[in-house]
Design a protein around this motif. Structure first.
Motif, PDB file in Angstrom:
ATOM      1  N   VAL A   1      -3.642  -2.147   5.481  1.00  0.00           N
ATOM      2  CA  VAL A   1      -3.311  -1.141   5.098  1.00  0.00           C
ATOM      3  C   VAL A   1      -3.043  -1.280   3.770  1.00  0.00           C
ATOM      4  CG1 VAL A   1      -3.699   0.612   6.762  1.00  0.00           C
ATOM      5  CG2 VAL A   1      -1.537  -1.494   6.523  1.00  0.00           C
TER       6      VAL A   1
ATOM      7  N   MET B   1       2.002  -0.449  10.624  1.00  0.00           N
ATOM      8  CA  MET B   1       0.525   0.204   9.919  1.00  0.00           C
ATOM      9  C   MET B   1       1.226   1.485   9.081  1.00  0.00           C
ATOM     10  SD  MET B   1      -2.228  -1.320  11.464  1.00  0.00           S
ATOM     11  CE  MET B   1      -3.648  -1.124  10.758  1.00  0.00           C
ATOM     12  N   SER B   2       1.867   2.450   9.684  1.00  0.00           N
ATOM     13  CA  SER B   2       1.448   3.594   8.897  1.00  0.00           C
ATOM     14  C   SER B   2       3.115   3.755   8.030  1.00  0.00           C
ATOM     15  CB  SER B   2       2.473   4.421  10.355  1.00  0.00           C
ATOM     16  OG  SER B   2       3.393   4.259  11.596  1.00  0.00           O
TER      17      SER B   2
ATOM     18  N   VAL C   1       1.558   8.326   9.600  1.00  0.00           N
ATOM     19  CA  VAL C   1       1.407   8.577  10.732  1.00  0.00           C
ATOM     20  C   VAL C   1       0.327   7.294  12.006  1.00  0.00           C
ATOM     21  CG1 VAL C   1      -0.827  10.537  11.748  1.00  0.00           C
ATOM     22  CG2 VAL C   1      -0.484  10.140   8.874  1.00  0.00           C
ATOM     23  N   THR C   2       1.084   7.877  12.741  1.00  0.00           N
ATOM     24  CA  THR C   2       0.769   6.920  13.935  1.00  0.00           C
ATOM     25  C   THR C   2       0.127   7.592  15.026  1.00  0.00           C
ATOM     26  OG1 THR C   2       2.523   5.739  13.053  1.00  0.00           O
ATOM     27  CG2 THR C   2       1.435   5.304  16.109  1.00  0.00           C
TER      28      THR C   2
ATOM     29  N   GLN D   1       3.426   2.534   3.174  1.00  0.00           N
ATOM     30  CA  GLN D   1       3.662   3.183   2.093  1.00  0.00           C
ATOM     31  C   GLN D   1       4.124   3.365   1.221  1.00  0.00           C
ATOM     32  OE1 GLN D   1      -0.654   5.879   0.488  1.00  0.00           O
ATOM     33  NE2 GLN D   1      -0.437   5.914   2.682  1.00  0.00           N
TER      34      GLN D   1
ATOM     35  N   ASP E   1       1.179  -0.716  15.235  1.00  0.00           N
ATOM     36  CA  ASP E   1       0.647   0.136  14.571  1.00  0.00           C
ATOM     37  C   ASP E   1       1.983   0.629  13.416  1.00  0.00           C
ATOM     38  OD1 ASP E   1      -1.608   2.554  14.521  1.00  0.00           O
ATOM     39  OD2 ASP E   1      -0.475   3.259  16.383  1.00  0.00           O
TER      40      ASP E   1
END
Lengths: 298, 248
Positions: free
Chosen positions: A102, A149-150, A82-83, A153, A146
């Motif tokens: 993260v 980071m999302s 999610v961003t 995973q 950002d």
């Protein structure tokens, strides 16, 4: 038929007496880039918040990869990225530290997290900025961080809430390329946007959200053809331009010539998503009026 | 558990990077020590005994300042959408607060050490043995944890760094209404019971008695009862607030 990546049926949500979502239905196929298009206050973020398990719907069903957003929230959280609307980045940490954090939260051990961070920095083209504090990055770089980071995973479904708001054209192009690239590798992308051009360029399919419900959906071409024909614009010297619907038939052509073509300049205009939007919502996104569009068409 | 470790790492890093507040955590205790001893001390006790009296009060005062930044940090995490991001990950997102509390504990133990070192340089000579020191540190550690947990909840409740910092004055103010700076029997009769039975007095008396090598009597148990109460209230409040405070 394969299981949809996202399935929303009759979802409603109110805050107090304010009904934000009044009954949303939509389906997103795996691997698709799906744009949720709508003006401010249409309920885009609320819908994304429901799908990303941040809030619960009041009624209706929402599933992500077959999992119920309420009952199976935890499972969904391990499958999505999610961003949000604002870059949720620790400004005092470096780009690399943010990514390692993260990745570790996603369950990787320290060393694996470091390697993952390296790969992500490369992917969004931030290797030279890896050791700079995030707060010192440009707006575009911050949004790319950002996004990275999302992706920590390796999400199967990625949610992007107005990812390019406030970006300059070049950064926007770079992010668009990142998004298309992700979709090419099989990630389903659901993004919200206020920019018609963005939806038109990127999305396989578009849903138009207004006042809490999907008022239309389909490919950009379908949406455009749904509101009809092309237009012929006649400009007589010294008078206002005339816009005449033209459906491609002989009768249509006659309707045009009946206006008295004379010395007029003739141009043809295809409907744009703007037209779809204005027709459906009675309001232009970004404050563009129909006459501006006419000016552009000439 | 592993998420909590990552969050502790995060909050400690953030604390170290925030140079201004780190500097404040070191300079403020030293300044307060100097001010209370040299500026007020002479008027309060011309014989110079005020230093020994005031050390526990200043430690608690500094801990209040130090812990209050947690309210601002938590509110900031909420405002920037950082907590939203953690909520969409397969971890118990509420553990982000554990990171904040542990970092606050570390910062404030540092401030406590500064007060003690400055005090020792100025002639503070505690009589406590090992157990007295350990007892005093344990009381302080639990005190810091309790007020930080409360401040973390305040940060969640306000959701804005400005509003959060507005509320922190309450805990800043409480040590002045205790036995920290003046003996209770100098207070007006109507104020004395309030000052006597508030948590800051329990902490300050415990630390004062433990460091002086005396029997602390009931003070540490009073303090402990307060901490458990504050932690229970903070935890319940946080548990109620956290799921409701989604940025949208």
């Amino acid at each position: 038929m394969t299981e949809p990546a996202i399935e929303v049926r009759g979802v409603t949500k109110s805050y107090g007496r304010h009904r934000v979502l009044t009954g949303v239905d939509l389906t997103v196929a795996p691997g698709e880039i799906f744009a949720l298009l709508g003006p401010n206050g249409a309920g885009k973020t609320t819908l994304v918040n429901i799908l990303t398990t941040l809030i619960r719907p009041d009624a209706g069903q929402a599933r992500v990869l077959g999992c119920n957003v309420v009952a199976e929230a935890r499972r969904i959280r391990s499958l999505i990225g999610v961003t949000g609307q604002f870059a949720a980045v620790d400004r005092e940490l470096t780009a690399q530290e943010n990514l390692i954090m993260v990745a570790r939260l996603g369950g990787l051990a320290r060393r694996a997290a470091r390697a993952r961070a390296e790969a992500l920095l490369e992917r969004v083209d931030l290797v030279p900025a890896a050791r700079r504090r995030a707060g010192l990055l440009s707006g575009g770089m911050l949004r790319r961080l950002d996004l990275a980071m999302s992706l920590a995973q390796t999400p199967r479904v990625l949610f992007l809430d107005e990812p390019t708001t406030g970006m300059d054209t070049r950064s926007r192009q770079a992010l668009w390329e990142d998004i298309t690239d992700l979709a090419r590798h099989g990630t389903t992308v659901m993004m919200t946007t206020q920019y018609l051009e963005e939806a038109d360029q990127l999305a396989d399919r578009i849903a138009i959200l207004a006042a809490g419900a999907v008022i239309s959906s389909g490919t950009a071409a379908e949406l455009k053809s749904a509101i009809g024909e092309e237009y012929v614009i006649l400009e007589q010297p010294g008078s206002e331009p005339v816009q005449i619907a033209f459906d491609g038939t002989l009768a249509g052509l006659r309707a045009v010539t009946d206006h008295g073509v004379g010395s007029a300049t003739i141009s043809v205009r295809r409907p744009t998503l703007d037209d779809v939007f204005i027709r459906l919502t009675g309001d232009g996104a970004g404050g563009e009026s129909t006459s501006d569009q006419l000016a552009v068409a000439r | 558990m592993s998420a909590a470790v990552v969050f502790v790492d995060r909050s400690i890093r953030l604390s170290m990077r925030n140079v201004e507040s780190l500097l404040l955590a070191i300079v403020l205790p030293a300044m307060l020590m100097l001010m209370f001893t040299f500026v007020f001390g002479g008027a309060i006790d011309p014989a110079g005994g005020y230093l020994t009296y005031v050390v526990p009060g200043i430690i608690v005062l500094c801990a209040g300042y130090g812990a209050s930044t947690t309210a601002i940090d938590v509110a900031e995490d909420l405002r920037t959408g950082t907590i939203n991001r953690f909520r969409t990950m397969p971890i118990p997102a509420v553990t982000v607060l554990v990171g904040h509390v542990v970092a606050s504990l570390a910062r404030n133990l540092l401030a406590t050490a500064v007060v003690l070192v400055v005090g020792l340089l100025m002639g503070f000579r505690p009589e406590a043995g090992l157990w007295g020191w350990l007892g005093a540190l344990a009381v302080l550690a639990v005190h810091i944890t309790a007020i930080t947990a409360l401040f973390a909840a305040v940060g969640l409740a306000t959701g804005s760094p400005q509003a959060a910092s507005g509320y922190t004055f309450i805990v800043m103010f409480l040590p002045y209404l205790s036995s920290g700076f003046v003996p209770l029997d100098t207070l007006p009769a109507w104020l004395r019971p309030v000052a006597e039975h508030q948590p800051m007095t329990a902490v300050i008396e415990s630390v004062r008695l433990l460091l002086s090598g005396a029997d602390p009597q009931a003070a540490p148990w009073m303090a402990l009862a307060w901490f458990l109460g504050v932690i229970a209230v903070s935890a319940a409040w946080t548990g109620w607030l956290f799921p409701r405070k989604v940025l949208h």
